[in-house]
Design a protein around this motif. Structure first.
Motif, PDB file in Angstrom:
ATOM      1  N   GLY A   1       1.024  -1.488  -0.059  1.00 33.07           N
ATOM      2  CA  GLY A   1      -0.110  -0.145   0.565  1.00 33.07           C
ATOM      3  C   GLY A   1       0.610   0.259  -0.364  1.00 33.07           C
ATOM      4  N   GLY A   2       0.444   2.317  -1.389  1.00 30.22           N
ATOM      5  CA  GLY A   2       1.460   3.420  -0.913  1.00 30.22           C
ATOM      6  C   GLY A   2       0.127   4.749  -0.795  1.00 30.22           C
ATOM      7  N   GLY A   3      -0.448   4.632   0.382  1.00 25.63           N
ATOM      8  CA  GLY A   3      -1.318   5.622   0.562  1.00 25.63           C
ATOM      9  C   GLY A   3       0.012   6.079   1.990  1.00 25.63           C
TER      10      GLY A   3
ATOM     11  N   SER B   1     -11.434  13.716  10.580  1.00 27.40           N
ATOM     12  CA  SER B   1     -10.035  13.842  10.474  1.00 27.40           C
ATOM     13  C   SER B   1      -9.314  13.038  11.852  1.00 27.40           C
ATOM     14  CB  SER B   1     -10.122  15.406  10.372  1.00 27.40           C
ATOM     15  OG  SER B   1     -10.387  15.982   9.181  1.00 27.40           O
ATOM     16  N   ASN B   2      -9.613  12.532  11.799  1.00 23.11           N
ATOM     17  CA  ASN B   2      -8.251  11.752  12.883  1.00 23.11           C
ATOM     18  C   ASN B   2      -8.651  10.636  11.902  1.00 23.11           C
ATOM     19  OD1 ASN B   2      -8.801  12.750  15.038  1.00 23.11           O
ATOM     20  ND2 ASN B   2     -10.151  11.366  16.739  1.00 23.11           N
ATOM     21  N   SER B   3      -8.385  10.375  10.400  1.00 20.04           N
ATOM     22  CA  SER B   3      -7.871   9.249  10.510  1.00 20.04           C
ATOM     23  C   SER B   3      -6.646   9.251  10.010  1.00 20.04           C
ATOM     24  CB  SER B   3      -9.065   8.098   9.153  1.00 20.04           C
ATOM     25  OG  SER B   3      -9.385   9.956   8.638  1.00 20.04           O
TER      26      SER B   3
ATOM     27  N   ASN C   1      -7.467   6.530  -1.360  1.00 25.22           N
ATOM     28  CA  ASN C   1      -8.267   7.214  -0.110  1.00 25.22           C
ATOM     29  C   ASN C   1      -7.131   8.746   0.441  1.00 25.22           C
ATOM     30  OD1 ASN C   1     -10.526   5.665  -0.228  1.00 25.22           O
ATOM     31  ND2 ASN C   1     -10.416   4.743   1.486  1.00 25.22           N
ATOM     32  N   SER C   2      -5.928   8.066   0.725  1.00 25.30           N
ATOM     33  CA  SER C   2      -5.209   9.472   0.857  1.00 25.30           C
ATOM     34  C   SER C   2      -5.090   9.966   0.053  1.00 25.30           C
ATOM     35  CB  SER C   2      -3.639   9.036   0.947  1.00 25.30           C
ATOM     36  OG  SER C   2      -3.728   7.892   2.309  1.00 25.30           O
ATOM     37  N   TYR C   3      -5.012  10.489  -0.824  1.00 28.32           N
ATOM     38  CA  TYR C   3      -5.297  11.425  -2.560  1.00 28.32           C
ATOM     39  C   TYR C   3      -6.201  12.142  -2.108  1.00 28.32           C
ATOM     40  CZ  TYR C   3      -4.022  14.357  -6.688  1.00 28.32           C
ATOM     41  OH  TYR C   3      -3.690  14.294  -6.926  1.00 28.32           O
TER      42      TYR C   3
ATOM     43  N   ALA D   1      -0.346  -4.168  10.892  1.00 28.35           N
ATOM     44  CA  ALA D   1      -1.708  -2.778   9.614  1.00 28.35           C
ATOM     45  C   ALA D   1      -1.535  -2.240  10.270  1.00 28.35           C
ATOM     46  CB  ALA D   1      -2.646  -3.919   9.799  1.00 28.35           C
ATOM     47  N   LEU D   2      -1.446  -1.075   9.267  1.00 30.34           N
ATOM     48  CA  LEU D   2      -1.595   0.232   9.520  1.00 30.34           C
ATOM     49  C   LEU D   2      -2.944   1.012   8.372  1.00 30.34           C
ATOM     50  CD1 LEU D   2       2.109   0.982   8.640  1.00 30.34           C
ATOM     51  CD2 LEU D   2       0.622   1.088  11.636  1.00 30.34           C
ATOM     52  N   GLY D   3      -3.112   1.990   8.823  1.00 27.57           N
ATOM     53  CA  GLY D   3      -4.481   3.163   8.205  1.00 27.57           C
ATOM     54  C   GLY D   3      -5.623   2.117   8.396  1.00 27.57           C
ATOM     55  N   GLU D   4      -6.126   2.788   7.009  1.00 27.10           N
ATOM     56  CA  GLU D   4      -7.529   2.352   7.202  1.00 27.10           C
ATOM     57  C   GLU D   4      -7.647   0.781   7.417  1.00 27.10           C
ATOM     58  OE1 GLU D   4      -9.699   4.240   4.527  1.00 27.10           O
ATOM     59  OE2 GLU D   4     -12.149   3.260   4.999  1.00 27.10           O
TER      60      GLU D   4
ATOM     61  N   GLY E   1     -10.628  -3.259   0.053  1.00 28.46           N
ATOM     62  CA  GLY E   1     -10.344  -4.298   1.249  1.00 28.46           C
ATOM     63  C   GLY E   1      -9.568  -5.652   1.505  1.00 28.46           C
ATOM     64  N   ASP E   2      -8.291  -5.384   0.334  1.00 29.63           N
ATOM     65  CA  ASP E   2      -8.040  -5.752  -0.124  1.00 29.63           C
ATOM     66  C   ASP E   2      -7.014  -7.094   1.520  1.00 29.63           C
ATOM     67  OD1 ASP E   2      -8.767  -5.749  -2.750  1.00 29.63           O
ATOM     68  OD2 ASP E   2      -6.593  -5.245  -3.297  1.00 29.63           O
ATOM     69  N   GLY E   3      -6.404  -5.789   1.602  1.00 27.18           N
ATOM     70  CA  GLY E   3      -5.263  -6.225   2.603  1.00 27.18           C
ATOM     71  C   GLY E   3      -6.365  -7.283   4.445  1.00 27.18           C
TER      72      GLY E   3
HETATM   73  C1  LIG Z   1     -12.999  11.328  -0.760  1.00 26.42           C
HETATM   74  C2  LIG Z   1     -12.248  10.948   1.005  1.00 26.42           C
HETATM   75  C3  LIG Z   1     -12.319  12.715   1.788  1.00 26.42           C
HETATM   76  C4  LIG Z   1     -11.731  11.969   3.221  1.00 26.42           C
HETATM   77  N1  LIG Z   1     -11.508  13.371   4.283  1.00 26.42           N
HETATM   78  C5  LIG Z   1     -10.236  13.110   4.863  1.00 26.42           C
HETATM   79  C6  LIG Z   1     -10.129  13.805   5.871  1.00 26.42           C
HETATM   80  O1  LIG Z   1     -10.361  15.099   5.198  1.00 26.42           O
HETATM   81  N2  LIG Z   1      -9.629  13.630   7.188  1.00 26.42           N
HETATM   82  C7  LIG Z   1      -9.255  12.797   7.671  1.00 26.42           C
HETATM   83  O2  LIG Z   1      -8.417  12.179   8.152  1.00 26.42           O
HETATM   84  N3  LIG Z   1     -10.156  11.636   6.264  1.00 26.42           N
HETATM   85  C8  LIG Z   1     -10.481  10.860   5.337  1.00 26.42           C
HETATM   86  N4  LIG Z   1     -10.859  10.640   4.612  1.00 26.42           N
HETATM   87  C9  LIG Z   1     -10.111   8.941   5.268  1.00 26.42           C
HETATM   88  C10 LIG Z   1      -8.778   8.722   4.767  1.00 26.42           C
HETATM   89  O3  LIG Z   1      -8.531   9.392   3.466  1.00 26.42           O
HETATM   90  C11 LIG Z   1      -7.988   7.739   4.957  1.00 26.42           C
HETATM   91  O4  LIG Z   1      -8.603   6.514   6.217  1.00 26.42           O
HETATM   92  C12 LIG Z   1      -6.710   7.560   4.820  1.00 26.42           C
HETATM   93  O5  LIG Z   1      -5.928   8.439   3.768  1.00 26.42           O
HETATM   94  C13 LIG Z   1      -6.424   6.308   4.763  1.00 26.42           C
HETATM   95  O6  LIG Z   1      -4.897   6.132   4.315  1.00 26.42           O
HETATM   96  P1  LIG Z   1      -4.137   4.856   4.020  1.00 26.42           P
HETATM   97  O7  LIG Z   1      -3.036   4.682   3.523  1.00 26.42           O
HETATM   98  O8  LIG Z   1      -5.004   3.394   5.136  1.00 26.42           O
HETATM   99  O9  LIG Z   1      -4.934   3.895   2.458  1.00 26.42           O
HETATM  100  P2  LIG Z   1      -5.084   4.558   1.597  1.00 26.42           P
HETATM  101  O10 LIG Z   1      -4.803   5.845   1.095  1.00 26.42           O
HETATM  102  O11 LIG Z   1      -6.684   3.769   0.558  1.00 26.42           O
HETATM  103  O12 LIG Z   1      -3.637   3.653   0.335  1.00 26.42           O
HETATM  104  C14 LIG Z   1      -3.701   2.397   0.514  1.00 26.42           C
HETATM  105  C15 LIG Z   1      -3.220   1.829  -0.247  1.00 26.42           C
HETATM  106  O13 LIG Z   1      -3.224   0.542  -0.572  1.00 26.42           O
HETATM  107  C16 LIG Z   1      -3.053   0.278  -2.609  1.00 26.42           C
HETATM  108  N5  LIG Z   1      -3.459  -1.317  -1.858  1.00 26.42           N
HETATM  109  C17 LIG Z   1      -4.946  -1.661  -1.688  1.00 26.42           C
HETATM  110  N6  LIG Z   1      -5.085  -2.671  -2.379  1.00 26.42           N
HETATM  111  C18 LIG Z   1      -3.930  -3.187  -2.288  1.00 26.42           C
HETATM  112  C19 LIG Z   1      -3.365  -4.793  -2.981  1.00 26.42           C
HETATM  113  N7  LIG Z   1      -3.702  -5.347  -2.949  1.00 26.42           N
HETATM  114  N8  LIG Z   1      -1.620  -4.573  -3.413  1.00 26.42           N
HETATM  115  C20 LIG Z   1      -1.486  -4.037  -3.863  1.00 26.42           C
HETATM  116  N9  LIG Z   1      -1.345  -2.714  -3.601  1.00 26.42           N
HETATM  117  C21 LIG Z   1      -2.845  -2.145  -2.395  1.00 26.42           C
HETATM  118  C22 LIG Z   1      -3.805   1.251  -2.494  1.00 26.42           C
HETATM  119  O14 LIG Z   1      -3.256   1.485  -4.496  1.00 26.42           O
HETATM  120  C23 LIG Z   1      -3.411   2.037  -1.987  1.00 26.42           C
HETATM  121  O15 LIG Z   1      -1.593   2.543  -2.172  1.00 26.42           O
HETATM  122  C24 LIG Z   1     -11.094  10.216   3.672  1.00 26.42           C
HETATM  123  C25 LIG Z   1     -11.160   9.648   2.105  1.00 26.42           C
HETATM  124  C26 LIG Z   1     -11.948   9.603   1.319  1.00 26.42           C
HETATM  125  C27 LIG Z   1     -12.439   8.758   0.714  1.00 26.42           C
END
Ligand SMILES: Cc1cc2nc3c(=O)[nH]c(=O)nc-3n(C[C@H](O)[C@H](O)[C@H](O)COP(=O)(O)OP(=O)(O)OC[C@H]3O[C@@H](n4cnc5c(N)ncnc54)[C@H](O)[C@@H]3O)c2cc1C
Length: 508
Positions: free
Chosen positions: A11-13, A379-381, A46-48, A362-365, A211-213
């Motif tokens: 995951g590259g978020g 905005s806690n996530s 989702n991060s973007y 496991a980290l993030g969402e 939700g792959d992870g």
């Molecule tokens: C529209 C929107 C607005 C939001 N606004 C806010 C906000 O204002 N404040 C806030 O705190 N939160 C907000 N959130 C929630 C927040 O963005 C996310 O909870 C957080 O960014 C999650 O980060 P992450 O790194 O865990 O996951 P993500 O950023 O989703 O990154 C997941 C990564 O895993 C990769 N991936 C997934 N499955 C696989 C696989 N099988 N193999 C390889 N790579 C895989 C994806 O390509 C991606 O790179 C918002 C969410 C959305 C959708």
């Protein structure tokens, strides 16, 4: 000399990149080799997409105690207090760290970091960059990831965990361009695969949020937690097309916009003391009931209290998007509806991102650290996605991992069919999403959940049969993950007989 400690981050978020950067930064004499495996470019995360911002206590009139209290109130006390305190305490350092890395956040007239107020917060404490905060944080983290000699990025999809002797030793991946399958070996594997919004018909999450992870963890027998708690954002831009929907940030209501019923009456009046800025689950449920009872597909967001110029200045992305559809924000009403937004539960971890499986983090969402409880404070996530990785990285570096004797190799799991029957899988996936929306969404009943479970099991049976025959089409991979995630949500919902947080169960 020691060979480098190999870490795979799936995951590259923000969570994945933050962990990779922390590993690179904290490495001492034991060098690390971090490989981020991402199935999509960073703009597909989702991060973007995050608009509103990141919560942190920066105002001298605010306090850590108040941020902790707001988090516990929204989470209905189902949170892990130790994790809440840790994340809140480290919020200001995260903001300063991002600023030092080059992030640009909005400023007040006096030059201080501007703070917005969002639902469930008793004060203004959300750091933001216009309505593109996630993109700004992703920009700086990505810049540093590219500059790091310890981190490389592999564009592949992780499909399953590799487990040996009860420990995670790597991941099985598929290269979407070549269809090549690899077994990638590491000392530690970090799942940071983001959300699960795509198991519902309408979601604010991008298409990759499948939700792959979580599905990989379930199949490996790793426990999940709090999967019943799916947050629906009250205000997605209405569309009748299934899939990803555009989000109208809560900050728009924070700036004065008001929700209206179809007949024009204020929607939240008399429902909750915080009115339009009540916790998301309260607002989303109220909207869902109004839509259900009135047989209407949407309610309205009156943006006229903000005014055209201010709206365009403060919410440029939302402004552009709406104008393209002929809506003038700041003057017109915007049609809105709830959409699946955030999974509060996930793979069960401790405060350092450790799962119950050796070598697996496991980290993030996709994780459930215990920060959110039964509902997430807005905005806690993003904050969690920065704080916990720092501790996970320290933990990974401290762990006395035995050196793996295996190295990456072509996977023995070679598909007999990689492209067949995608249409069939697509149709089944759509059916599953409809079932989840109708029976495991905002308003749930026990009968509806049982019905959903039966349909999920039927889909699961067909999926497993095809998998056992060696089919590995991308559509089948997606369906298999959707079945695992949906089943986890429904079973968790059935085990929660009382309505709590985002989980509402009762009579319609
Ligand atoms: C529209 C929107 C607005 C939001 N606004 C806010 C906000 O204002 N404040 C806030 O705190 N939160 C907000 N959130 C929630 C927040 O963005 C996310 O909870 C957080 O960014 C999650 O980060 P992450 O790194 O865990 O996951 P993500 O950023 O989703 O990154 C997941 C990564 O895993 C990769 N991936 C997934 N499955 C696989 C696989 N099988 N193999 C390889 N790579 C895989 C994806 O390509 C991606 O790179 C918002 C969410 C959305 C959708």
């Amino acid at each position: 000399m020691n060979s480098p400690l190999d870490v795979i981050v799936v995951g590259g978020g923000i969570a994945g990149m933050a962990c990779a950067l922390e590993l690179a930064q904290q490495q001492g004499t034991r060098k690390v080799r971090v490989r981020i495996i991402a199935k999509e470019p960073v703009i597909g995360s989702n991060s973007y997409a995050a608009q509103g911002g990141m919560a942190a206590v920066l105002d001298p009139a605010d306090s850590m105690a108040a941020h902790v209290r707001d988090t516990l109130t929204v989470g209905e006390g189902r949170n892990d207090l130790r994790v809440v305190r840790r994340v809140v305490r480290e919020g200001p350092a995260m903001v300063h760290g991002l600023l030092a890395m080059g992030a640009v956040f909005d400023r007040n007239a006096d030059g201080g970091v501007a703070l917005a107020r969002e639902g469930g917060h008793t004060t203004a404490r959300v750091v933001h960059r216009l309505d593109r905060t996630g993109a700004e944080i992703v920009r700086v983290l990505h810049q540093h990831v590219r500059a790091s000699s310890s981190i490389s990025v592999i564009d592949e999809q992780a499909v399953d965990l590799l487990v040996d002797g009860g420990a995670c030793i790597g991941v099985r991946t598929r290269d979407p361009r070549t269809g090549r399958w690899m077994d990638r070996i590491a000392h530690a594997v970090v799942l940071a695969t983001g959300g699960t919004g795509q198991v519902y018909e309408h979601t604010t999450n991008p298409p990759g949020a499948t939700g792959d992870g979580i599905a990989m963890a379930v199949r490996a027998g790793v426990p999940l937690k709090d999967m019943a708690f799916v947050q629906f954002h009250p205000t997605a831009l209405y569309t009748d097309r299934p899939g990803t929907v555009f989000l109208i940030s809560e900050a728009v209501r924070g700036a004065g916009a008001r929700l209206l019923r179809p007949d024009g009456r204020p929607l939240m009046e008399g429902v909750h003391p915080q009115g339009d800025l009540a916790p998301r689950n309260v607002v989303a449920r109220t909207i869902a009931r109004v839509m259900l009872r009135g047989h209407v597909p949407n309610v309205w967001l009156d943006t006229s209290p903000i005014g055209i110029r201010r709206f365009a200045r403060d919410f440029p992305s939302i402004n552009t998007h709406c104008r393209e559809l002929g809506i003038m924000p700041g003057r017109d009403r915007i049609p809105v509806m709830p959409a699946a937004h955030y999974l509060c539960g996930g793979i069960m971890t401790d405060a350092q991102g450790r799962t119950t499986m050796k070598g697996l983090y496991a980290l993030g969402e996709c994780a459930c650290s215990g920060l959110h409880g039964a509902d997430r404070l807005a905005s806690n996530s993003l904050l969690e996605a920065l704080v916990i990785p720092r501790h996970a990285a320290a933990r990974i570096l401290r762990a006395r991992t035995k050196h793996a004797t295996l190295t990456d190799h072509h996977s023995p799991d070679v598909p007999v069919a990689d492209t067949v029957a995608n249409d069939d899988h697509e149709a089944m996936l759509h059916g599953l999403r409809r079932t989840m929306t109708r029976h495991a969404g905002i308003l749930r009943t026990t009968n509806g959940l049982h019905l959903a479970l039966r349909r999920i099991e039927q889909a699961g049976l067909r999926t497993e049969r095809a998998w056992a025959k060696g089919e590995r089409a991308p559509g089948l991979i997606a369906l298999r993950n959707a079945v695992a995630v949906s089943r986890s949500i429904v079973m968790a919902a059935l085990s929660e007989p009382v309505s709590t947080g985002t989980h509402w169960i009762g009579r319609m």
